[in-house]
Design a protein around this motif. Structure first.
Motif, PDB file in Angstrom:
ATOM      1  N   GLY A  24       0.843  -1.387   0.058  1.00 60.86           N
ATOM      2  CA  GLY A  24       0.000   0.239  -0.023  1.00 60.86           C
ATOM      3  C   GLY A  24       0.901   1.211  -0.077  1.00 60.86           C
ATOM      4  N   VAL A  25       2.034   1.091  -0.027  1.00 60.91           N
ATOM      5  CA  VAL A  25       2.990   2.290  -0.078  1.00 60.91           C
ATOM      6  C   VAL A  25       2.834   3.018  -1.456  1.00 60.91           C
ATOM      7  N   THR A  26       2.576   4.302  -1.607  1.00 60.28           N
ATOM      8  CA  THR A  26       2.518   4.816  -2.903  1.00 60.28           C
ATOM      9  C   THR A  26       3.557   5.893  -3.112  1.00 60.28           C
ATOM     10  N   THR A  27       3.978   6.429  -1.981  1.00 57.57           N
ATOM     11  CA  THR A  27       5.126   7.464  -2.036  1.00 57.57           C
ATOM     12  C   THR A  27       6.305   7.105  -0.854  1.00 57.57           C
ATOM     13  N   ALA A  28       7.419   6.518  -1.598  1.00 58.02           N
ATOM     14  CA  ALA A  28       8.523   6.141  -0.700  1.00 58.02           C
ATOM     15  C   ALA A  28       9.610   6.985  -0.618  1.00 58.02           C
ATOM     16  N   MET A  29      10.289   6.986   0.449  1.00 59.31           N
ATOM     17  CA  MET A  29      11.559   7.752   0.710  1.00 59.31           C
ATOM     18  C   MET A  29      12.572   6.886   0.955  1.00 59.31           C
ATOM     19  N   ASP A  30      13.797   7.129   0.958  1.00 61.02           N
ATOM     20  CA  ASP A  30      15.073   6.642   1.244  1.00 61.02           C
ATOM     21  C   ASP A  30      16.109   7.594   1.566  1.00 61.02           C
ATOM     22  N   HIS A  31      16.936   7.221   2.797  1.00 63.80           N
ATOM     23  CA  HIS A  31      18.039   8.006   3.164  1.00 63.80           C
ATOM     24  C   HIS A  31      19.375   7.103   2.844  1.00 63.80           C
ATOM     25  N   HIS A  32      20.047   7.349   2.000  1.00 61.46           N
ATOM     26  CA  HIS A  32      21.191   6.610   1.677  1.00 61.46           C
ATOM     27  C   HIS A  32      22.400   7.569   1.939  1.00 61.46           C
ATOM     28  N   TYR A  33      23.405   6.867   2.751  1.00 63.38           N
ATOM     29  CA  TYR A  33      24.292   7.795   3.148  1.00 63.38           C
ATOM     30  C   TYR A  33      25.734   7.107   3.130  1.00 63.38           C
ATOM     31  N   VAL A  34      25.784   5.855   2.530  1.00 65.93           N
ATOM     32  CA  VAL A  34      26.880   5.053   2.330  1.00 65.93           C
ATOM     33  C   VAL A  34      27.476   5.207   1.005  1.00 65.93           C
ATOM     34  N   PHE A  35      28.554   5.784   0.602  1.00 66.53           N
ATOM     35  CA  PHE A  35      29.083   5.950  -0.433  1.00 66.53           C
ATOM     36  C   PHE A  35      30.688   5.393  -0.876  1.00 66.53           C
ATOM     37  N   PRO A  36      30.897   4.094  -0.796  1.00 62.56           N
ATOM     38  CA  PRO A  36      31.970   3.496  -0.698  1.00 62.56           C
ATOM     39  C   PRO A  36      32.819   4.190  -2.276  1.00 62.56           C
ATOM     40  N   ARG A  37      34.057   4.373  -2.176  1.00 63.98           N
ATOM     41  CA  ARG A  37      34.772   4.952  -3.354  1.00 63.98           C
ATOM     42  C   ARG A  37      34.690   3.928  -4.291  1.00 63.98           C
ATOM     43  N   GLY A  38      34.401   3.977  -5.423  1.00 61.92           N
ATOM     44  CA  GLY A  38      34.302   3.402  -6.603  1.00 61.92           C
ATOM     45  C   GLY A  38      33.328   2.671  -6.906  1.00 61.92           C
ATOM     46  N   ALA A  39      32.154   2.678  -6.131  1.00 68.01           N
ATOM     47  CA  ALA A  39      31.170   1.780  -6.188  1.00 68.01           C
ATOM     48  C   ALA A  39      29.954   2.204  -7.147  1.00 68.01           C
ATOM     49  N   GLY A  40      30.227   3.294  -7.723  1.00 68.91           N
ATOM     50  CA  GLY A  40      29.202   3.428  -8.823  1.00 68.91           C
ATOM     51  C   GLY A  40      28.096   4.511  -8.591  1.00 68.91           C
ATOM     52  N   ASP A  41      27.190   4.601  -9.295  1.00 67.15           N
ATOM     53  CA  ASP A  41      26.178   5.685  -9.091  1.00 67.15           C
ATOM     54  C   ASP A  41      24.976   5.057  -8.173  1.00 67.15           C
ATOM     55  N   ALA A  62      14.301  10.926  -2.641  1.00 67.03           N
ATOM     56  CA  ALA A  62      15.567  10.338  -2.592  1.00 67.03           C
ATOM     57  C   ALA A  62      16.183  11.283  -1.598  1.00 67.03           C
ATOM     58  N   ALA A  63      16.511  10.982  -0.314  1.00 69.67           N
ATOM     59  CA  ALA A  63      17.383  11.907   0.469  1.00 69.67           C
ATOM     60  C   ALA A  63      18.857  11.547   0.262  1.00 69.67           C
ATOM     61  N   ARG A  64      19.684  12.350  -0.379  1.00 73.23           N
ATOM     62  CA  ARG A  64      20.859  12.181  -0.582  1.00 73.23           C
ATOM     63  C   ARG A  64      21.850  12.177   0.800  1.00 73.23           C
ATOM     64  N   GLY A  65      22.105  11.420   1.050  1.00 73.91           N
ATOM     65  CA  GLY A  65      22.879  11.278   2.645  1.00 73.91           C
ATOM     66  C   GLY A  65      24.374  11.610   2.401  1.00 73.91           C
ATOM     67  N   SER A  66      25.083  11.540   3.547  1.00 75.83           N
ATOM     68  CA  SER A  66      26.368  11.752   3.566  1.00 75.83           C
ATOM     69  C   SER A  66      27.063  11.536   4.958  1.00 75.83           C
ATOM     70  N   MET A  67      28.324  10.936   4.820  1.00 73.70           N
ATOM     71  CA  MET A  67      29.071  11.094   6.109  1.00 73.70           C
ATOM     72  C   MET A  67      30.541  11.538   6.238  1.00 73.70           C
ATOM     73  N   ASP A  68      31.192  12.411   6.757  1.00 70.22           N
ATOM     74  CA  ASP A  68      32.391  12.692   6.586  1.00 70.22           C
ATOM     75  C   ASP A  68      33.239  12.447   7.946  1.00 70.22           C
TER      76      ASP A  68
END
Length: 464
Positions: A127-144, A162-168
Motif C-alpha cells: 500500500g505504499v504509494t510514496t516512498a522515501m530513502d535515506h542513502h548515506y553510504v558511498f564507498p569509493r568506486g562503488a558506482g552511481d 531520495a534523501a542524498r545522505g552523507s558521512m564525513d
C-alpha cells in the motif's frame, strides 16, 4: 505527470461501493462511497454511487468489501539494508552499527539497485504509494548508488523522495564507518548539490524529489551539518537526518558539543518546517516544544526502535503539541519485514505500551501513515488524503476475507487486524498493484536476485 490534451476529456476510473476513509481535515468517512479519478487526480469523492452520466469512463471497479484510503507514505528507510537482513540480531544501535558497517562499506551499484527493488517491492505490495530513502553510504568506486535507487523507483512506478545522505567522519576521525566508505565534507556537499540539480522536480505531481540528508550527529561534522542546511535552503529542498534515537546519542552530543541533540540541531540551522528527523525517541518537553514551534517533522519508526531497544518515542505528546509526525519502515536490517502497513498497528500498540490505552487510536495511526507522512515530506497539498484536486494515490484494502470480515469498523480492521491484502493501489491514477501483485515488475525475479546479491555481498565482506 503527463498532461492531458485540454480539448479531449481525460478517461475516468470509477471506484464504487467501498468504505472510504478520506483522512481529510475533518476525518470524513463513508460507509459506502465512490471515488472518481481523471487525469491522474481525484475528481470527486463522496457517499453513495458515483454521479450518473459520467463520460469517458475507461474502468469501473466494484469495491464491495473493501476500504479505500490514501496511499501510504513512507518517511524513513535505508534500501541498501535489504541485503543484510537478519544480522546483528541482539544488538543495540551502536553495536549493530559497529557490526554491520564493514559489510555495508562493500556495497556497489548492482547491489543497491537490487536492494532498492526488493525494498520498494515489499512496500508497494503493502500500500505504499510514496516512498522515501535515506542513502548515506558511498564507498569509493562503488558506482552511481543514488541513480540505482532512482531507477528502481521508476521501474515500480512509485512516487519517490531520495534523501542524498552523507558521512564525513570515518574511523580515523572517531566515527563508526571505515574511512573508504565516507566522503570529505566538500565531496559530500558537491555530490548533494549535483543530485538536486540533476534529479529534483518540485512541480505538482512530481515523481521524484531530492532532500539533503547528512546521516547523524555522530557520523557527520558540524561543518557538514551547517553547510548542508545552507545548501538545501539555497536550492529549495528539504532536510533530513537521524535525531535523538538513543540515550548513547544524547550522551555523545553532550560530551562533544556541550548540549543535547535538539539544541545542537538548532545551533546548526537544523530546526524548521523544511526539516524532518528520524526516530526522535529521547525527547524531553522542551525538545518537543522546539519541534512544534519550528514545524520540524518526525519520522516515527516503531518496529525499528523496538528491534534495537532504542525506546518508545513520545508520539502522543508530539501530536498534542502540533509536531508533524509520519511513519517510517527504517532500514530492513532493523525492521526485517520491510512493510509500512504493519507499522500502523505497531505504532498504535507500542505507543499504548508507553502511554496507556488512549495514547493512540486507529484513526490517528492511519493519519500517521498517510497525511502525516505527506506533511513530513512537504507534500500535504498533493497527497495524504482523498480529496478532489489531489493526486490519485489511493489503496483499496480487501477486508471481507477471514482476517477481517468480523470487524465491523473498517479502519479498526485495517489497523488492529492482520496485514490486509491490497486489491488495487494507484499512483497518479495508474495501477502499481492489482490483486496483491505488482503490475510493473516481476517480484519473483526480484526475490531471486536479492538472494543472489545478498550472498555476493556476504562473500565480499567475508561473512560467507
Amino acid at each position: 505527470m503527463t498532461e492531458q490534451d485540454p480539448a479531449r476529456p481525460a478517461p475516468r476510473l470509477v471506484i464504487e461501493n467501498c468504505a472510504i476513509a478520506t483522512v481529510d481535515a475533518d476525518g470524513t468517512e463513508y460507509d459506502s462511497g465512490h471515488v472518481v479519478v481523471a487525469g491522474g487526480v481525484i475528481e470527486s469523492v463522496g457517499a453513495g454511487p458515483a454521479p450518473a452520466g459520467l463520460a469517458d469512463v475507461a474502468r469501473r471497479i466494484d469495491g464491495t468489501g473493501h476500504l479505500a484510503t490514501p496511499g501510504l507514505v513512507n518517511t524513513h528507510h535505508h534500501f541498501y539494508q535489504w541485503l543484510t537482513r537478519g544480522l546483528a540480531q541482539d544488538s543495540n544501535l551502536f553495536n549493530w552499527l559497529v557490526e554491520l558497517y564493514p559489510t555495508w562499506a562493500r556495497i556497489d551499484e548492482p547491489m543497491v539497485h537490487t536492494a532498492a527493488s526488493g525494498s520498494l517491492a515489499m512496500m508497494v505490495r503493502g500500500g505504499v504509494t510514496t516512498a522515501m530513502d535515506h542513502h548515506y553510504v558511498f564507498p569509493r568506486g562503488a558506482g552511481d548508488l543514488l541513480g540505482a535507487e532512482i531507477r528502481a523507483a521508476a521501474d515500480l512506478g512509485v512516487r519517490f523522495t531520495a534523501a542524498r545522505g552523507s558521512m564525513d567522519r570515518g574511523t580515523s576521525d572517531g566515527g563508526l564507518p571505515p574511512d573508504f566508505a565516507v566522503e570529505s565534507t566538500e565531496e559530500a556537499l558537491l555530490a548533494t548539490e549535483a543530485a538536486i540539480d540533476t534529479h529534483h522536480d518540485a512541480s505538482f505531481g512530481s515523481m521524484l524529489q531530492i532532500a539533503a540528508a547528512p546521516c547523524s550527529p555522530f557520523s557527520v561534522s558540524t561543518e557538514l551539518m551547517r553547510e548542508a542546511a545552507r545548501l538545501a535552503r539555497r536550492k529549495g529542498v528539504r532536510l533530513h537526518t537521524h535525531g535523538s534515537e538513543t540515550v548513547e546519542e544524547e550522551k555523545f552530543c553532550h560530551e562533544l558539543f556541550g548540549m543535547g541533540p535538539t539544541d545542537y540541531f538548532e545551533s546548526t540551522g537544523w530546526l524548521g518546517d523544511d526539516v524532518w528527523m528520524a526516530h526522535c525517541v529521547h525527547m524531553n518537553d522542551s525538545d518537543i516544544a522546539a519541534f512544534a514551534r519550528t514545524g520540524t517533522g518526525v519520522a516515527h519508526c516503531p518496529s525499528s526502535n523496538a528491534r534495537l531497544a532504542a525506546g518508545i518515542a513520545r508520539v502522543p505528546d508530539m501530536l498534542a503539541a502540533g509536531v508533524p509526525v509520519g511513519l517510517g519502515v527504517d532500514g530492513t536490517a532493523s525492521n526485517e519485514s520491510g512493510e509500512l502497513h504493519t507499522e500502523l498497528r505497531n505504532a498504535l500498540l507500542i505507543n499504548r505500551l508507553g502511554g496507556g490505552e488512549k495514547a493512540l487510536n486507529a484513526r490517528q495511526a492511519l493519519r500517521l501513515g498517510t497525511y502525516g507522512g505527506a506533511q513530513v515530506l512537504g507534500r500535504a497539498t498533493e497527497i495524504g488524503s482523498l480529496e478532489a484536486g489531489k493526486l490519485a494515490d489511493l489503496v483499496l484494502w480487501k477486508l471481507d476475507g477471514i482476517g477481517h470480515a468480523s470487524i465491523a469498523d473498517p479502519v479498526a480492521a485495517l489497523v488492529f487486524g492482520a496485514a490486509a491484502p491490497v486489491t488495487l493501489s494507484l499512483v497518479g491514477g495508474r495501477p502499481v498493484v492489482e490483486d496483491g501483485r505488482l503490475t510493473r515488475v516481476d517480484e519473483d525475479a526480484i526475490a531471486k536476485l536479492t538472494r543472489s546479491e545478498a550472498r555476493r555481498l556476504a562473500h565480499i565482506a567475508g561473512l560467507a
